[in-house]
Design a protein around this motif. Sequence first.
Motif, mmCIF file in Angstrom:
data_model
loop_
_atom_site.group_PDB
_atom_site.id
_atom_site.type_symbol
_atom_site.label_atom_id
_atom_site.label_comp_id
_atom_site.label_asym_id
_atom_site.label_seq_id
_atom_site.Cartn_x
_atom_site.Cartn_y
_atom_site.Cartn_z
ATOM 1 N N PHE A 327 -41.057 81.057 -77.211
ATOM 2 C CA PHE A 327 -40.368 80.247 -78.215
ATOM 3 C C PHE A 327 -40.063 81.077 -79.458
ATOM 4 C CE2 PHE A 327 -40.975 77.416 -81.987
ATOM 5 C CZ PHE A 327 -39.736 76.775 -81.911
ATOM 6 N N GLN A 328 -41.048 81.842 -79.923
ATOM 7 C CA GLN A 328 -40.845 82.691 -81.095
ATOM 8 C C GLN A 328 -39.750 83.727 -80.828
ATOM 9 O OE1 GLN A 328 -42.149 81.130 -83.504
ATOM 10 N NE2 GLN A 328 -43.904 82.321 -84.239
ATOM 11 N N PHE A 329 -39.763 84.280 -79.623
ATOM 12 C CA PHE A 329 -38.773 85.293 -79.278
ATOM 13 C C PHE A 329 -37.369 84.699 -79.258
ATOM 14 C CE2 PHE A 329 -36.338 87.617 -75.990
ATOM 15 C CZ PHE A 329 -36.329 88.863 -76.579
ATOM 16 N N LYS A 330 -37.216 83.509 -78.665
ATOM 17 C CA LYS A 330 -35.896 82.870 -78.607
ATOM 18 C C LYS A 330 -35.394 82.517 -80.001
ATOM 19 C CE LYS A 330 -36.103 80.950 -73.942
ATOM 20 N NZ LYS A 330 -36.101 79.715 -73.121
ATOM 21 N N LYS A 331 -36.305 82.139 -80.893
ATOM 22 C CA LYS A 331 -35.896 81.842 -82.269
ATOM 23 C C LYS A 331 -35.326 83.081 -82.938
ATOM 24 C CE LYS A 331 -39.236 80.127 -84.595
ATOM 25 N NZ LYS A 331 -39.984 79.492 -85.701
ATOM 26 N N GLU A 332 -35.996 84.215 -82.683
ATOM 27 C CA GLU A 332 -35.561 85.446 -83.321
ATOM 28 C C GLU A 332 -34.193 85.914 -82.831
ATOM 29 O OE1 GLU A 332 -38.585 88.355 -82.865
ATOM 30 O OE2 GLU A 332 -40.101 87.211 -83.951
ATOM 31 N N ILE A 333 -33.931 85.738 -81.551
ATOM 32 C CA ILE A 333 -32.654 86.229 -81.000
ATOM 33 C C ILE A 333 -31.598 85.137 -80.945
ATOM 34 C CG2 ILE A 333 -33.855 87.955 -79.614
ATOM 35 C CD1 ILE A 333 -33.327 86.190 -77.155
ATOM 36 N N GLY A 334 -31.983 83.930 -81.428
ATOM 37 C CA GLY A 334 -31.018 82.839 -81.448
ATOM 38 C C GLY A 334 -30.807 82.195 -80.095
ATOM 39 N N GLY A 335 -31.826 82.227 -79.245
ATOM 40 C CA GLY A 335 -31.717 81.623 -77.918
ATOM 41 C C GLY A 335 -31.577 80.112 -78.005
ATOM 42 N N ALA A 336 -30.890 79.531 -77.028
ATOM 43 C CA ALA A 336 -30.627 78.091 -77.036
ATOM 44 C C ALA A 336 -31.833 77.322 -76.488
ATOM 45 C CB ALA A 336 -29.397 77.771 -76.184
ATOM 46 N N LEU A 337 -32.182 76.237 -77.169
ATOM 47 C CA LEU A 337 -33.224 75.325 -76.716
ATOM 48 C C LEU A 337 -32.761 73.907 -77.003
ATOM 49 C CD1 LEU A 337 -36.662 76.767 -77.890
ATOM 50 C CD2 LEU A 337 -36.022 76.255 -75.545
ATOM 51 N N ASN A 338 -33.058 72.988 -76.096
ATOM 52 C CA ASN A 338 -32.667 71.614 -76.411
ATOM 53 C C ASN A 338 -33.495 71.110 -77.573
ATOM 54 O OD1 ASN A 338 -35.007 69.922 -75.508
ATOM 55 N ND2 ASN A 338 -34.570 70.895 -73.545
ATOM 56 N N LYS A 339 -32.968 70.115 -78.265
ATOM 57 C CA LYS A 339 -33.544 69.679 -79.538
ATOM 58 C C LYS A 339 -34.980 69.197 -79.392
ATOM 59 C CE LYS A 339 -32.692 66.606 -83.442
ATOM 60 N NZ LYS A 339 -31.806 65.553 -84.009
ATOM 61 N N ASP A 340 -35.234 68.364 -78.337
ATOM 62 C CA ASP A 340 -36.585 67.821 -78.162
ATOM 63 C C ASP A 340 -37.607 68.925 -77.896
ATOM 64 O OD1 ASP A 340 -35.634 65.315 -78.554
ATOM 65 O OD2 ASP A 340 -35.515 64.782 -76.424
ATOM 66 N N ALA A 341 -37.234 69.881 -77.021
ATOM 67 C CA ALA A 341 -38.142 70.988 -76.700
ATOM 68 C C ALA A 341 -38.392 71.842 -77.927
ATOM 69 C CB ALA A 341 -37.563 71.835 -75.569
ATOM 70 N N ALA A 342 -37.317 72.072 -78.715
ATOM 71 C CA ALA A 342 -37.453 72.894 -79.916
ATOM 72 C C ALA A 342 -38.396 72.237 -80.924
ATOM 73 C CB ALA A 342 -36.092 73.139 -80.545
#
Length: 433
Positions: A327-342
């Motif tokens: 999750f931290q990695f996807k935040k840093e690179i701007g990876g897509a996550l659905n709103k509820d999961a995020a």
Amino acid sequence: MKEPIVIQNKLREAMGHLEKRFMEREELIRVLLLAIMSGEHLLLVGPPGSAKSQLARAAADLFGQEPYFDYLLTRFTTPDELFGPVSLQKLKNDEYIRLTEGYLPSARFAFLDEIFKANSAILNSLLSVLNERIFFNGRHKQISPLLFLMAASNELPEDNEQLAALYDRFLFRFEVEYVKQISSFELMFQAPTTPVPALLATDMVKQVNQQAADVQLPESLIYMLFQLKTALEEQEYVLSDRRWHKIGHTWKISAAIHGRSAVNVWDTVLTPHLLWDFPEDLVDIRTIFDTLFQDMLKREMEQELPLLTYNLTVKKWLDKEDELHAFQFKKEIGGALNKDAAERLKATTEECRTELEETARSLRGRLVSWQEKEKKLPEWIASQSIFLQHPDQYAVKFTHLRIQGERILQTIQGLYRTLFDREIPGIVYDYTL
């Protein structure tokens, strides 16, 4: 009623007098005194001339002029020699009664050398005296005042059912060797030759046993005893249920001596000497026991250093490390996550951050306090049991607990760095101590 501290001081004084007379017998002396206070018997296995009979006599002298009996058994020993001659006067009246005064059935303390040389004519009477304190004198049951019997043998019994039953009557067992250290050898020639003073009394033993009846054996200690039973059986060391029950009783006796209302881990320290059938097994048995002792010590010190609780916290977040790190990695690179999961992962990450920081601060504070405790550990440990011979050696077990705590703290710090790419604020700890 004597206060526990009075009883402890009397026993410490008794230990001191015996240690001056019997070199390199410190642990044996502690085993001996616990056996006496428990009303159990002690078997010594060792070569001739290792002061076994002298120690038995000295133990009896601690109780003053109580009736004492000792004898060397051979294959040819007759019941008359042990239990007394048959009364000729009674025999005239068709009564088969022995005159037991001055013999084993009337003794308070006794020593039987080469006990496994006893023949079948002696064995049955000996078993009932040892276990039930009853001597079958003709058609009468004669109550024996026997408090404690020490026996000795140069060798253990062969595979003989009757001798095995006799062997099982000795809850406490100890292997005796000749003096090894030159310092002890020198002191042996300077040892006092006068009898030890009468420091103890049978009333004291009775009082301790009465108090032990009210001592609780906590579930945690029962579980430790069951773990010990299971671990020993896995190594093919099997003890009878009677023996396990008596081991629990000796723990209660130790607790009563120390004025405790419940048994704790320090009441178990002499247990390995109650477990072996062959002296060569003691090393393995002690290793098994020490592992369980360390685990039990950890449980009993949980209030001061709750390692089990800290471990659960660490495991909880280690199990989620990959998910949170992704999750931290996807935040840093701007990876897509659905709103509820995020939202869920954001909340979980914040919960993790808070809990790791709070746990690290709590654990660090506990470890610092623990370091201060370690400075006075030998004195504190010595106060927990008079049967401990080297309190400083047990202090090492506490050091092991601190090291485990330090490893947990390092794990928390490493996990925090992985997830948040920085150190935990305000956590400085010196791992070099």
